[in-house]
Write an enzyme that holds these catalytic residues in place. Sequence first.
Site, mmCIF file in Angstrom:
data_model
loop_
_atom_site.group_PDB
_atom_site.id
_atom_site.type_symbol
_atom_site.label_atom_id
_atom_site.label_comp_id
_atom_site.label_asym_id
_atom_site.label_seq_id
_atom_site.Cartn_x
_atom_site.Cartn_y
_atom_site.Cartn_z
ATOM 1 N N VAL A 1 0.827 -1.211 0.000
ATOM 2 C CA VAL A 1 0.000 0.000 0.000
ATOM 3 C C VAL A 1 0.860 1.260 0.000
ATOM 4 C CG1 VAL A 1 -1.633 1.315 1.419
ATOM 5 C CG2 VAL A 1 -2.025 -1.119 0.992
ATOM 6 N N PHE A 2 1.952 1.254 0.730
ATOM 7 C CA PHE A 2 2.819 2.432 0.803
ATOM 8 C C PHE A 2 3.376 2.801 -0.574
ATOM 9 C CE2 PHE A 2 6.692 4.812 1.844
ATOM 10 C CZ PHE A 2 6.189 5.711 2.781
ATOM 11 N N ASP A 3 3.483 1.834 -1.462
ATOM 12 C CA ASP A 3 4.045 2.044 -2.800
ATOM 13 C C ASP A 3 3.018 2.512 -3.827
ATOM 14 O OD1 ASP A 3 6.655 0.848 -2.007
ATOM 15 O OD2 ASP A 3 5.397 -0.930 -1.752
ATOM 16 N N ALA B 1 -4.912 -4.472 1.522
ATOM 17 C CA ALA B 1 -5.345 -4.945 2.832
ATOM 18 C C ALA B 1 -4.166 -4.788 3.792
ATOM 19 C CB ALA B 1 -5.788 -6.401 2.762
ATOM 20 N N VAL B 2 -4.321 -3.898 4.752
ATOM 21 C CA VAL B 2 -3.251 -3.624 5.712
ATOM 22 C C VAL B 2 -3.644 -4.252 7.045
ATOM 23 C CG1 VAL B 2 -1.851 -1.860 6.825
ATOM 24 C CG2 VAL B 2 -2.701 -1.485 4.496
ATOM 25 N N THR C 1 3.512 -3.643 15.801
ATOM 26 C CA THR C 1 3.806 -2.216 15.979
ATOM 27 C C THR C 1 2.692 -1.388 15.331
ATOM 28 O OG1 THR C 1 5.018 -2.017 13.899
ATOM 29 C CG2 THR C 1 6.283 -2.741 15.837
ATOM 30 N N HIS D 1 2.992 0.178 12.621
ATOM 31 C CA HIS D 1 3.367 0.312 11.213
ATOM 32 C C HIS D 1 2.137 0.370 10.293
ATOM 33 C CE1 HIS D 1 5.896 -0.097 7.677
ATOM 34 N NE2 HIS D 1 5.109 -1.076 7.255
ATOM 35 N N ARG E 1 -6.350 -10.783 9.870
ATOM 36 C CA ARG E 1 -6.437 -11.417 8.548
ATOM 37 C C ARG E 1 -7.878 -11.846 8.259
ATOM 38 N NH1 ARG E 1 -3.681 -13.134 4.507
ATOM 39 N NH2 ARG E 1 -1.709 -12.377 5.310
#
Length: 139
Positions: free
Chosen positions: A45-47, A69-70, A75, A77, A111
């Site tokens: 997703v960050f990309d 899907a994150v 953490t 993150h 998940r």
Amino acid sequence: MKKVRIGAVVAEFNYDITHMMLELAKEHARFLDAEITRVIAVPGVFDMPLAVKKLLLEDEIDAVITLGAVIEGATDHDQIVVQHASRKIADLALDYDKPVALGISGPGMTRLEAHQRVDYAKRAVEAAVKMYRRLKEDI
């Protein structure tokens, strides 16, 4: 009415989920008399913002959807990834005057919850098509 041409940016991370999202998005696009004409797979997703920008520059693309899907980890993150990516993706829609819809589930989900939310893909297609058509009405 013109068929809406949609570009999709799909995260490879959690691909078992995002692949289902992409197939659902394609099916729903056909239902709405739209078509996903181009797909770019990115690592995560960050990309996504760079691939979204690339699609927005293409004349043959009317709108873009993002599918990801994150899932929550040990953490924060997942929170950072979604916040930064979604902010930049929204900025790109404004910069290029084309709709960009978020089909990203998370952060803070398991998940199992991610599997239950694959329909976010349908929502993204619906938002992209509606925004494109409504913006064209005003021209």
